[in-house]
Design an enzyme around this catalytic site. Sequence first.
Site, PDB file in Angstrom:
ATOM      1  N   ARG A  96       0.886  -1.151   0.000  1.00 47.64           N
ATOM      2  CA  ARG A  96       0.000   0.000   0.000  1.00 47.64           C
ATOM      3  C   ARG A  96       0.933   1.213   0.000  1.00 47.64           C
ATOM      4  O   ARG A  96       1.851   1.269   0.796  1.00 47.64           O
ATOM      5  CB  ARG A  96      -0.875   0.004   1.247  1.00 47.64           C
ATOM      6  CG  ARG A  96      -1.521  -1.370   1.488  1.00 47.64           C
ATOM      7  CD  ARG A  96      -3.012  -1.245   1.709  1.00 47.64           C
ATOM      8  NE  ARG A  96      -3.596  -2.571   1.919  1.00 47.64           N
ATOM      9  CZ  ARG A  96      -4.656  -3.026   1.266  1.00 47.64           C
ATOM     10  NH1 ARG A  96      -5.219  -2.294   0.325  1.00 47.64           N
ATOM     11  NH2 ARG A  96      -5.158  -4.206   1.523  1.00 47.64           N
ATOM     12  N   ASP A 174     -12.574 -10.181  -2.383  1.00 49.12           N
ATOM     13  CA  ASP A 174     -13.946  -9.818  -1.974  1.00 49.12           C
ATOM     14  C   ASP A 174     -14.951  -9.845  -3.117  1.00 49.12           C
ATOM     15  O   ASP A 174     -16.146  -9.774  -2.884  1.00 49.12           O
ATOM     16  CB  ASP A 174     -13.973  -8.399  -1.385  1.00 49.12           C
ATOM     17  CG  ASP A 174     -13.230  -8.332  -0.066  1.00 49.12           C
ATOM     18  OD1 ASP A 174     -13.056  -9.398   0.550  1.00 49.12           O
ATOM     19  OD2 ASP A 174     -12.826  -7.231   0.340  1.00 49.12           O
ATOM     20  N   ARG A 209     -23.257 -28.751  18.033  1.00 50.79           N
ATOM     21  CA  ARG A 209     -22.852 -27.374  18.316  1.00 50.79           C
ATOM     22  C   ARG A 209     -23.383 -26.394  17.288  1.00 50.79           C
ATOM     23  O   ARG A 209     -23.766 -26.763  16.190  1.00 50.79           O
ATOM     24  CB  ARG A 209     -21.326 -27.270  18.285  1.00 50.79           C
ATOM     25  CG  ARG A 209     -20.694 -27.789  19.541  1.00 50.79           C
ATOM     26  CD  ARG A 209     -19.254 -27.330  19.707  1.00 50.79           C
ATOM     27  NE  ARG A 209     -18.793 -27.780  21.016  1.00 50.79           N
ATOM     28  CZ  ARG A 209     -17.657 -28.412  21.224  1.00 50.79           C
ATOM     29  NH1 ARG A 209     -16.852 -28.657  20.222  1.00 50.79           N
ATOM     30  NH2 ARG A 209     -17.304 -28.778  22.436  1.00 50.79           N
ATOM     31  N   MET A 216     -14.071 -12.735   5.433  1.00 54.04           N
ATOM     32  CA  MET A 216     -13.667 -11.393   5.012  1.00 54.04           C
ATOM     33  C   MET A 216     -14.761 -10.720   4.185  1.00 54.04           C
ATOM     34  O   MET A 216     -15.604 -11.380   3.596  1.00 54.04           O
ATOM     35  CB  MET A 216     -12.375 -11.467   4.208  1.00 54.04           C
ATOM     36  CG  MET A 216     -11.146 -11.580   5.099  1.00 54.04           C
ATOM     37  SD  MET A 216      -9.637 -11.473   4.132  1.00 54.04           S
ATOM     38  CE  MET A 216      -8.429 -11.320   5.431  1.00 54.04           C
ATOM     39  N   ARG A 480     -25.806 -45.603 -15.916  1.00 57.98           N
ATOM     40  CA  ARG A 480     -25.733 -45.158 -17.313  1.00 57.98           C
ATOM     41  C   ARG A 480     -26.859 -45.729 -18.184  1.00 57.98           C
ATOM     42  O   ARG A 480     -26.940 -45.435 -19.361  1.00 57.98           O
ATOM     43  CB  ARG A 480     -24.388 -45.583 -17.923  1.00 57.98           C
ATOM     44  CG  ARG A 480     -23.202 -44.793 -17.378  1.00 57.98           C
ATOM     45  CD  ARG A 480     -21.906 -45.272 -18.038  1.00 57.98           C
ATOM     46  NE  ARG A 480     -20.729 -44.580 -17.525  1.00 57.98           N
ATOM     47  CZ  ARG A 480     -20.227 -43.478 -18.072  1.00 57.98           C
ATOM     48  NH1 ARG A 480     -20.789 -42.933 -19.118  1.00 57.98           N
ATOM     49  NH2 ARG A 480     -19.132 -42.919 -17.570  1.00 57.98           N
TER      50      ARG A 480
END
Length: 793
Positions: A96, A174, A209, A216, A480
């Site tokens: 950057r 992103d 759970r 991101m 098939r």
Amino acid sequence: MAGASAPKRQDTRKFFENLSGAGKSIAVLTSGGDAQGMNAAVRAAVRMGIYVGAKVYFIHEGYQGMVDGGDNIKEAKWESVSSMLQVGGTVIGSARCKDFRTHEGRLKAAHNLVQRDITNLCVIGGDGSLTGANLFREEWSSLLEELLQQGLIDEEATQRNSELHIVGMVGSIDNDFCGTDMTIGTDSALHRIIEVVDAIMTTAQSHQRTFVLEVMGRHCGYLALVSALACGADWVFIPEMPPEDGWEDNMCQKLSENRADKKRLNIIIVAEGAIDRHNKSITPDYIKDLVVRRLGFDTRVTILGHVQRGGTPSAFDRILASRMGVEAVLALLEASANTPACVVSLVGNQAVRLPLMECVQMTQEVQKAMDEKKFDEAVRLRGRSFENNLSTYRLLSFRKADSELPNSSFNVAVMNVGAPAAGMNAAVRSAVRVGITEGHKMFAVNDGFEGFYKGQIKEIKWGDVGGWTGQGGSLLGTKRTLPGKHLDKIAEQMRIHNINALLVVGGFEAYVGLLELAAARDKYEEFCVPMVMVPATVSNNIPGSDLSIGSDTALNAITDTCDRIKQSASGTKRRVFIIETMGGYCGYLATVGGLAAGADTVYIYEEPFDIRDLQANVEHLTEKMKTSIQRGLVLRNENCNENFTTDFIYQLYSEEGRGVFDCRKNILGHMQQGGAPSPFDRNFGTKIAAKAMQWITRTLKESYKGGRVFANSEDTACLLGMRRRTLVFQPVVQLRDETDFVHRIPKEQWWLKLRPLMKILAKYKTSYDVSDSGQLEHVTRVRPKDSNTSTAI
């Protein structure tokens, strides 16, 4: 993706032999956040540049390197981009850069470029990097003027370098850039996310759970949305579409309903930029505390972080980046003083060029819409692919109460036919759930047409297909067998179960089977119902569709194996590997796999070859062994030639290469059919089957007359395929003429135009038809009705 209005093109094929890069200098840089696949783009741009006779430079460390100059700007050679195709991130470095934002910094950068006569820039980065490049171009003549006044360059240099041309490629995990379906790195990031989700699912299942995953996407919810679609998550939070007020109650209710439905785990996916309707951020910890407090579920948080940027690029990203890199060089060669800076990108599977600033402005408008809380507008501006993902996710995730469902009283059967392909189960799950939402009663047929005539048909409910998206192979079972010999029994089963419509997910046998059923409509009234097929086969050999479910997973299997093999060959030096791929007579896997793996030669049935070609390939490898790249990779499609078998080619290469290189051979076999489906295949399967199911509903309504369904026109037995930019329904009867039934391939195949590209990148002289390369188009808002571009995931 925003629709693009393509200009009409005359059918004059032009070849790029006429486009010479002699006397031109091109510099390649990567800037901003790194993304997997950037290296493939750099490699393709460098090799294409050298191929057309231009001088090519690397600029190391992005704009910082351009400002600092010196050793940061180095000439690139053919060998300097070897072995980088399979490496994630960017080998030439990215940074950057604050300096480039200042006038002084850009002045230094201009000076460094002029010293080397560089007037063509190929920038790979996000929207910030590309905006910077555009500003640099706008200032170029005034910067040169200033350098001239300061006596740093002379008049001649000013004249020679008077125009700066810029072409951008979007590298961003992103997928937040408007005007392009997929940015470089997005597919690989999805691979990382899905690998983690698949791993978490097994542990979550063991302990009942709930897992909250943060992925991101500060300003763009693409990764969150698509990974939620691809793993069947219970809930997803994205910045573009915040949940309605009171979402806490709705989410907890849904989680507890799922548990009551015997679902042992819950997955919630959160984009890091997720917000509620009042711009307050929604964090994974807030969600976890909420679930624990209200429901008492054992809940864990996993933050994926930079894992998503890492790892090796997927096959999709390598091909996308290689195609874009070559396209970028062509765009630079064709640029003139008045062409705007453009970005090259893919729409559907077609290369396009779009004015850089139009895309940037549209991308900024999304953020503006979100800031102003116009969320529907933000989703619309993101483009059709994003909208489609969102509507499909909503359709499949939120089960309506029985009282809310329309009562259609139609029975729809779903089946798999042909060889197994990864992604079939995702398609079946999607079809079943959309069917139930539309009010139909859904039936599953086991073991293809064989199971059909034996009566292996039972009703399938919403919960029965839970967790199917990530499963490889075919859970319904597939064979098939063709229906032709068993029409009586199949008609009888359709009568017994009162089947009013049929959705077939499968390969070439499914296509032939549908043709047989359509042909038998005169004799059997039971077949006069809407029938649609969705292509699913690793071979990608179905007429009427550029892509089929399963081929992306197979390509990734081939690419992974080739990467390992290349690594082994690099270690031993002077070694050539000959690898046999599947595909029947269709060379898709070999060709596209060869492009993704960086193969030297690929032998396929569609492009006949003789002993002279084999000899030339051996000589080409002999020359290559004199350079610093002492390894070779040769791919051969299993049926490319009945006499030049893999053994024959292996023995020929071994004999002819004696003393220069040695050979090994490897037959990849059925590993190409197995494995968990790739994110692309899960998603493509999910969306294409949902669309097929909606077509069935429409067609059932249209053909319901006098208390029964009767459909016998050509357009009620269709194949839903992806053609260039759109998903289209095509009557199977009309596809007959496009098919070579002996070799089970379409007569025309779009990917053959990628062959020259692969040869160029392997240093062969070839002619490359650029008439299909991208024309400059404009980003448009108004989209043609239902020419559905939902193809890119």
